[in-house]
Design a protein around this motif. Structure first.
Motif, PDB file in Angstrom:
ATOM      1  N   SER A   7       0.849  -1.185   0.000  1.00 31.89           N
ATOM      2  CA  SER A   7       0.000   0.000   0.000  1.00 31.89           C
ATOM      3  C   SER A   7       0.886   1.237   0.000  1.00 31.89           C
ATOM      4  CB  SER A   7      -0.928   0.024   1.218  1.00 31.89           C
ATOM      5  OG  SER A   7      -0.184   0.197   2.404  1.00 31.89           O
ATOM      6  N   VAL A   8       0.323   2.347  -0.446  1.00 31.68           N
ATOM      7  CA  VAL A   8       1.047   3.609  -0.495  1.00 31.68           C
ATOM      8  C   VAL A   8       0.086   4.731  -0.135  1.00 31.68           C
ATOM      9  CG1 VAL A   8       2.729   2.876  -2.233  1.00 31.68           C
ATOM     10  CG2 VAL A   8       0.602   3.909  -2.960  1.00 31.68           C
ATOM     11  N   PRO A   9       0.602   5.865   0.362  1.00 33.13           N
ATOM     12  CA  PRO A   9      -0.285   6.996   0.633  1.00 33.13           C
ATOM     13  C   PRO A   9      -0.734   7.638  -0.685  1.00 33.13           C
ATOM     14  CG  PRO A   9       1.972   7.488   1.304  1.00 33.13           C
ATOM     15  CD  PRO A   9       1.954   6.081   0.803  1.00 33.13           C
ATOM     16  N   SER A  10      -2.024   7.728  -0.888  1.00 32.08           N
ATOM     17  CA  SER A  10      -2.567   8.285  -2.133  1.00 32.08           C
ATOM     18  C   SER A  10      -2.163   9.735  -2.342  1.00 32.08           C
ATOM     19  CB  SER A  10      -4.095   8.220  -2.127  1.00 32.08           C
ATOM     20  OG  SER A  10      -4.533   6.905  -2.128  1.00 32.08           O
ATOM     21  N   SER A  11      -2.135  10.511  -1.269  1.00 28.64           N
ATOM     22  CA  SER A  11      -1.920  11.948  -1.404  1.00 28.64           C
ATOM     23  C   SER A  11      -0.500  12.304  -1.818  1.00 28.64           C
ATOM     24  CB  SER A  11      -2.259  12.645  -0.095  1.00 28.64           C
ATOM     25  OG  SER A  11      -1.427  12.161   0.940  1.00 28.64           O
ATOM     26  N   THR A  12       0.466  11.432  -1.562  1.00 28.94           N
ATOM     27  CA  THR A  12       1.845  11.758  -1.914  1.00 28.94           C
ATOM     28  C   THR A  12       2.383  10.887  -3.030  1.00 28.94           C
ATOM     29  OG1 THR A  12       2.637  10.340  -0.131  1.00 28.94           O
ATOM     30  CG2 THR A  12       2.421  12.687   0.362  1.00 28.94           C
ATOM     31  N   SER A  13       2.304   9.591  -2.886  1.00 27.04           N
ATOM     32  CA  SER A  13       2.899   8.676  -3.860  1.00 27.04           C
ATOM     33  C   SER A  13       2.117   8.578  -5.163  1.00 27.04           C
ATOM     34  CB  SER A  13       3.026   7.280  -3.260  1.00 27.04           C
ATOM     35  OG  SER A  13       3.874   7.318  -2.137  1.00 27.04           O
ATOM     36  N   LEU A  14       0.819   8.830  -5.115  1.00 25.20           N
ATOM     37  CA  LEU A  14      -0.018   8.655  -6.294  1.00 25.20           C
ATOM     38  C   LEU A  14      -0.672   9.964  -6.723  1.00 25.20           C
ATOM     39  CD1 LEU A  14      -1.708   5.291  -5.280  1.00 25.20           C
ATOM     40  CD2 LEU A  14       0.344   5.648  -6.645  1.00 25.20           C
ATOM     41  N   ARG A  15       0.009  11.029  -6.498  1.00 27.05           N
ATOM     42  CA  ARG A  15      -0.518  12.367  -6.788  1.00 27.05           C
ATOM     43  C   ARG A  15      -0.985  12.511  -8.240  1.00 27.05           C
ATOM     44  NH1 ARG A  15       3.802  15.935  -5.238  1.00 27.05           N
ATOM     45  NH2 ARG A  15       3.324  14.963  -3.268  1.00 27.05           N
ATOM     46  N   ASP A  16      -0.278  11.903  -9.183  1.00 23.94           N
ATOM     47  CA  ASP A  16      -0.610  12.056 -10.597  1.00 23.94           C
ATOM     48  C   ASP A  16      -1.470  10.922 -11.159  1.00 23.94           C
ATOM     49  OD1 ASP A  16       0.861  14.433 -10.701  1.00 23.94           O
ATOM     50  OD2 ASP A  16       2.719  13.341 -11.100  1.00 23.94           O
ATOM     51  N   ALA A  17      -1.880  10.007 -10.313  1.00 25.45           N
ATOM     52  CA  ALA A  17      -2.706   8.885 -10.783  1.00 25.45           C
ATOM     53  C   ALA A  17      -4.070   9.399 -11.243  1.00 25.45           C
ATOM     54  CB  ALA A  17      -2.887   7.854  -9.671  1.00 25.45           C
ATOM     55  N   ARG A  18      -4.615   8.743 -12.241  1.00 24.39           N
ATOM     56  CA  ARG A  18      -5.942   9.069 -12.736  1.00 24.39           C
ATOM     57  C   ARG A  18      -6.919   8.054 -12.156  1.00 24.39           C
ATOM     58  NH1 ARG A  18      -7.033   9.476 -19.050  1.00 24.39           N
ATOM     59  NH2 ARG A  18      -9.227   9.267 -18.705  1.00 24.39           N
TER      60      ARG A  18
END
Length: 74
Positions: A7-18
């Protein structure tokens, strides 16, 4: 080989994910969003998060694990 995170923090690691919200989400208690991670070391994985907590963690699945999970729900 370094193990990929589960798992990863959405707000930092996946900032550009759609992100895509499930068509089954109704805004009550069962809101789910998914994102393909495109490029980099997580490119082969699918991220899943609670759409009510977009800054919270996202669980990462391989394509095979995600399909197995969906098949089990059916």
């Amino acid at each position: 080989m370094t193990a990929l995170p589960r798992s990863v923090p959405s707000s930092t690691s996946l900032r550009d994910a759609r992100w895509w919200r499930s068509s089954r989400s109704n805004g009550m208690n069962n809101c789910v969003e998914t994102a393909s991670l495109g490029s980099g070391p997580l490119a082969e994985l699918l991220a899943v998060r609670d759409s009510k907590n977009t800054a919270g963690p996202a669980v990462l699945f391989s394509p095979t694990a995600w399909e197995d999970f969906i098949d089990a729900l059916r």
